[in-house]
Design an enzyme around this catalytic site. Sequence first.
Site, short mmCIF file in Angstrom:
data_model
loop_
_atom_site.label_atom_id
_atom_site.label_comp_id
_atom_site.label_asym_id
_atom_site.label_seq_id
_atom_site.Cartn_x
_atom_site.Cartn_y
_atom_site.Cartn_z
N CYS A 149 0.80 -1.23 0.00
CA CYS A 149 0.00 0.00 0.00
C CYS A 149 0.84 1.28 0.00
O CYS A 149 0.34 2.34 -0.39
CB CYS A 149 -0.98 -0.01 1.17
SG CYS A 149 -0.28 -0.55 2.71
N HIS A 245 -2.03 6.88 3.57
CA HIS A 245 -0.58 6.87 3.81
C HIS A 245 0.05 8.12 3.21
O HIS A 245 -0.11 8.39 2.01
CB HIS A 245 0.07 5.63 3.17
CG HIS A 245 -0.27 4.33 3.83
ND1 HIS A 245 -0.97 4.23 5.01
CD2 HIS A 245 0.03 3.06 3.46
CE1 HIS A 245 -1.10 2.96 5.34
NE2 HIS A 245 -0.51 2.22 4.42
N1 LIG Z 1 -5.01 -3.05 5.14
C1 LIG Z 1 -4.34 -2.50 4.12
O1 LIG Z 1 -4.25 -1.26 3.98
C2 LIG Z 1 -3.66 -3.38 3.12
C3 LIG Z 1 -3.13 -2.76 1.98
C4 LIG Z 1 -2.51 -3.53 1.00
C5 LIG Z 1 -2.41 -4.88 1.18
N2 LIG Z 1 -2.91 -5.49 2.29
C6 LIG Z 1 -2.77 -6.93 2.39
O2 LIG Z 1 -4.05 -7.52 2.20
C7 LIG Z 1 -4.14 -8.72 2.97
C8 LIG Z 1 -5.34 -8.63 3.91
O3 LIG Z 1 -5.16 -7.53 4.78
P1 LIG Z 1 -6.28 -7.03 5.79
O4 LIG Z 1 -5.79 -5.75 6.31
O5 LIG Z 1 -7.62 -7.09 5.16
O6 LIG Z 1 -6.19 -8.19 6.93
P2 LIG Z 1 -7.26 -8.60 8.05
O7 LIG Z 1 -8.16 -7.45 8.35
O8 LIG Z 1 -6.49 -9.20 9.14
O9 LIG Z 1 -8.16 -9.75 7.32
C9 LIG Z 1 -7.66 -11.06 7.08
C10 LIG Z 1 -8.71 -11.91 6.37
O10 LIG Z 1 -8.15 -13.22 6.15
C11 LIG Z 1 -9.07 -14.20 6.67
N3 LIG Z 1 -8.35 -15.39 7.10
C12 LIG Z 1 -7.52 -15.53 8.17
N4 LIG Z 1 -7.08 -16.81 8.26
C13 LIG Z 1 -7.63 -17.48 7.22
C14 LIG Z 1 -7.57 -18.83 6.75
N5 LIG Z 1 -6.82 -19.75 7.38
N6 LIG Z 1 -8.27 -19.17 5.64
C15 LIG Z 1 -9.04 -18.25 5.00
N7 LIG Z 1 -9.15 -16.97 5.40
C16 LIG Z 1 -8.45 -16.58 6.48
C17 LIG Z 1 -9.77 -13.50 7.81
O11 LIG Z 1 -10.98 -14.20 8.11
P3 LIG Z 1 -11.62 -14.27 9.62
O12 LIG Z 1 -12.35 -12.96 9.82
O13 LIG Z 1 -12.53 -15.42 9.51
O14 LIG Z 1 -10.48 -14.45 10.57
C18 LIG Z 1 -10.00 -12.13 7.20
O15 LIG Z 1 -11.10 -12.18 6.31
C19 LIG Z 1 -2.79 -8.84 3.72
O16 LIG Z 1 -1.91 -9.65 2.97
C20 LIG Z 1 -2.29 -7.43 3.75
O17 LIG Z 1 -0.89 -7.34 3.87
C21 LIG Z 1 -3.54 -4.77 3.26
#
Ligand SMILES: NC(=O)c1ccc[n+]([C@@H]2O[C@H](COP(=O)([O-])OP(=O)(O)OC[C@H]3O[C@@H](n4cnc5c(N)ncnc54)[C@H](OP(=O)(O)O)[C@@H]3O)[C@@H](O)[C@H]2O)c1
Length: 369
Positions: A149, A245
Amino acid sequence: MSQKLSVGILGATGMVGQRFIQLLEHHPWFEVGWLAASDRSSGKAYGDAAKWRLEARLPERVARMTVSPAEPAGAPKIIFAALDAGIAREMEPRFANAGCAVISNSSAFRMAANVPLVIPEVNADHLPLIEEQPSRAETGGYMVTNPNCSAIGLVMALKPIEERFGIEQILVTTMQAVSGAGYPGVASMDILGNVVPYIGSEEEKMESETLKLLGRKSDGGGWHVEPLTARMSAHCNRVAVEDGHTECASIKLKRPAKREEILAAWAEFKPLADLKLPSAPEQPVEFAPQEDRPQPRLDRNRGDGMAVTVGRLRPCNVLDWKFTLLSHNTIRGAAGAAILNAELLYSLGKLEPRAHRSDVVTPVAAAHV
Ligand SMILES: NC(=O)c1ccc[n+]([C@@H]2O[C@H](COP(=O)([O-])OP(=O)(O)OC[C@H]3O[C@@H](n4cnc5c(N)ncnc54)[C@H](OP(=O)(O)O)[C@@H]3O)[C@@H](O)[C@H]2O)c1
């Protein structure tokens, strides 16, 4: 379009998953038909499984959908993935091997030699790397990634300058929002009234991804991307901002540039203008002339969260020029970036590895990469 294409979201309950749901709600080409998350959520109604954190209302239809197990069986052939890297590493190839187009947000495969890391405005010509993935020949499936990001905002601001003047050195310091750490992210006791000068692996990702994104197709030894040969150093900090950011960058150029020439490079940077992709901002890099902009609260939603705002362009006493930039981390930096990648793939006729396209009547200009 007579009927929209059904898409699935892996990691649908998380911060980025929620943004996908919001941004896809009125999308002209795509419709959410499948949601999956961890075993904790699977089998529940989405409205019960997800702790909805966005100001926009959770659509009723989606709230009633049942969260599916994260398995390719029964999933649509177009998958937006928002999983932690450790889980993505194992799960995304399974979906690609099962014939899905996996449009990923995670860092798991961004630096893999045969996986395109793409910002449509910057390096659409890297997309043919999907043809180097074994799954593409076997089932039609493949993986495409969008960048970290922070890297995405920086690279969009640098690309128009790199094209015209060349870049030799890049120094960047980020001030990254708490939503970038997912939900619940950084503990409030750690971040309120504070700055945390460390985000695990973030500096390494920014440095390697920026150079791959600005790299060129290599002429020798098969299809691969030769990273830009610039020196780069990143400092990454977490600050008490909800979304958006901010980054302070200094750059050394290969050829001298005047201030008006850099402003013109940003203003004239409209590489997707002819494609009419629904999520592409009209002005991808917007200059804010005020002396105290960009600011996250005031500027993060420019271009519906898809534009990068630049400002404070001035000479640098150490390198050549310095400026400040801002991008919305969960829209341009995540879900919006992946949706734009999918729109570009669709316009190229490469989005549906095994699905039928006959029900789709939207005329989309075919681009050549
Ligand atoms: N946040 C940002 O600004 C941003 C920007 C760019 C990239 N990213 C990337 O995008 C990805 C997601 O980020 P996020 O911020 O959305 O994370 P998050 O809020 O922690 O969400 C994680 C997701 O993954 C699911 N999950 C966890 N364990 C799992 C499993 N074993 N099998 C299937 N699903 C599973 C969770 O489901 P449950 O609710 O059921 O636990 C939830 O839906 C990461 O790789 C992050 O680095 C994030």
